[in-house]
Scaffold this active site. Structure first.
Site, mmCIF file in Angstrom:
data_model
loop_
_atom_site.group_PDB
_atom_site.id
_atom_site.type_symbol
_atom_site.label_atom_id
_atom_site.label_comp_id
_atom_site.label_asym_id
_atom_site.label_seq_id
_atom_site.Cartn_x
_atom_site.Cartn_y
_atom_site.Cartn_z
ATOM 1 N N GLY A 62 60.015 66.816 55.465
ATOM 2 C CA GLY A 62 59.091 65.807 55.965
ATOM 3 C C GLY A 62 57.863 66.343 56.673
ATOM 4 O O GLY A 62 57.065 65.570 57.196
ATOM 5 N N ARG A 113 61.195 73.385 47.255
ATOM 6 C CA ARG A 113 61.265 71.962 46.906
ATOM 7 C C ARG A 113 62.622 71.369 47.278
ATOM 8 O O ARG A 113 62.711 70.229 47.723
ATOM 9 C CB ARG A 113 60.997 71.788 45.411
ATOM 10 C CG ARG A 113 61.028 70.325 44.954
ATOM 11 C CD ARG A 113 60.598 70.190 43.510
ATOM 12 N NE ARG A 113 60.608 68.812 43.068
ATOM 13 C CZ ARG A 113 59.622 67.935 43.279
ATOM 14 N NH1 ARG A 113 58.555 68.327 43.950
ATOM 15 N NH2 ARG A 113 59.703 66.702 42.841
ATOM 16 N N GLU A 116 58.481 59.086 45.573
ATOM 17 C CA GLU A 116 58.487 57.636 45.487
ATOM 18 C C GLU A 116 58.702 56.994 46.864
ATOM 19 O O GLU A 116 58.132 55.946 47.168
ATOM 20 C CB GLU A 116 59.582 57.169 44.529
ATOM 21 C CG GLU A 116 59.329 57.512 43.066
ATOM 22 C CD GLU A 116 59.661 58.963 42.739
ATOM 23 O OE1 GLU A 116 59.268 59.425 41.667
ATOM 24 O OE2 GLU A 116 60.306 59.637 43.572
#
Length: 332
Positions: free
Chosen positions: A318, A274, A64
């Site tokens: 990132g 993850r 998100e």
């Protein structure tokens, strides 16, 4: 109803506080994270916002947060003097939020207790609140509306799988959805579902998926590999990425990697767990399996590359998009 909700959440918070503190230890922000989740912000944090028009964007986690990038860019273009606050729930999402250009303050979303929410809204004093996708916290929505702050649901999504679950609590969803000023959904199907849950039709608009607005272009792979610091690792190898892997998937990827090697294919595997807390366990697994690997965090000098290295373990946050671009095959 709200009193009962507060009591249940208060009991849950007794467990959430130590959990959040322990989870934050690897990131070095346990105290700051806990303070913000309780609705307290430092003088230095608030100084950034003082006297300026402030917009508050809430995005739960990494996906998100990344989806909000076009929105952040657009707001800064239209309102260049505004201050943007970006809140999230997860530690990985928070790390990404802190690195985004245009974000003036990245915070952890306060617990949805009435007193905590009221304190946070009064302290930050936003002129606009934007919620990404379907983060529908009852008290946060209730007090945002009560304080006269316009509330927007952006990139809204109600999946086919989750829709029946939402229908079971339609009586609670309807009054929440009626408090929004605008509800912008990803597609027509999501728009139909949220209307069926009680969203007023005149508030619902189909605006598309913001993730498709991200400025990504197809890279020149040969040029990218030629100019990357990873060339010594990747050169003459079949490079493939296992991204956002969950528990149990690392073992499967390692078996696939061995099978490729056995078939004469020069496999080089990029493993990206993850959740950051799994970096160490995957590293231990690679040691147990006796597979030569390197950590992304320790790879800075190409001259340190080991010729027998077969796996790059991505223990940073990132960079996954970059590795996807360098790969010849991707598992997600």
């Amino acid at each position: 109803m709200y009193l009962l909700y507060d009591l249940i959440l208060l009991l849950a918070t007794l467990f959430l506080i130590p959990y959040a503190f322990i989870k934050g230890l690897p990131y070095g922000n346990s105290l700051r994270g806990l303070r913000q989740r309780l609705g307290f912000f430092s003088t230095a944090e608030l100084q950034i916002l003082r006297g300026e028009q402030t917009f508050w964007i809430h995005a739960v986690s990494v996906g998100e947060v990344r989806a909000s990038l076009p929105l952040i860019k657009g707001l800064k273009k239209i309102y260049p003097q505004c201050r943007l606050v970006l809140s999230g729930m997860t530690f990985t999402g928070h790390e990404i939020a802190r690195s985004i250009e245009g974000i003036d303050l990245a915070i952890f979303m306060p617990f949805d207790l009435s007193r905590t929410v009221k304190r946070s809204l009064k302290t930050i004093n936003p002129e606009l609140v934007i919620i990404i996708e379907t983060e529908l916290w009852p008290n946060f929505i209730r007090y945002t509306k009560q304080y006269g702050i316009p509330l927007v649901l952006a990139n809204g999504r109600i999946s086919r799988k989750s829709f029946p679950r939402y229908l079971t609590v339609k009586r609670f969803m309807k009054p929440l959805l009626e408090k929004f000023s605008v509800i912008a959904m990803q597609d027509a199907a999501c728009a139909r579902r949220i209307k069926a849950l009680g969203a007023p039709s005149h508030l619902v608009h189909v605006t598309g998926n913001m993730k498709f607005d991200l400025p990504l272009t197809a890279p020149d792979i040969d040029s990218l590999i030629e100019n990357t610091q990873f060339k010594p690792l990747f050169e003459n190898k079949f490079v493939w990425v296992a991204g956002s892997i969950r528990s149990g998937e690392a073992e499967i990827m390692i078996r696939c990697h061995r099978q490729l090697i056995e078939q004469g294919i020069p496999s080089f595997l990029v493993l990206a767990p993850r959740h950051p807390q799994r970096f160490n366990s995957v590293a231990e697994l690679l040691k147990t399996e006796d597979i030569p690997f390197m950590l992304r965090s320790t790879f800075s000098n190409p001259d340190t590359c080991s010729d027998d290295c077969q796996v790059l373990l991505v223990d940073t946050v990132g960079e996954l998009t970059r590795f996807y671009a360098l790969a010849q095959a991707i598992f997600v």
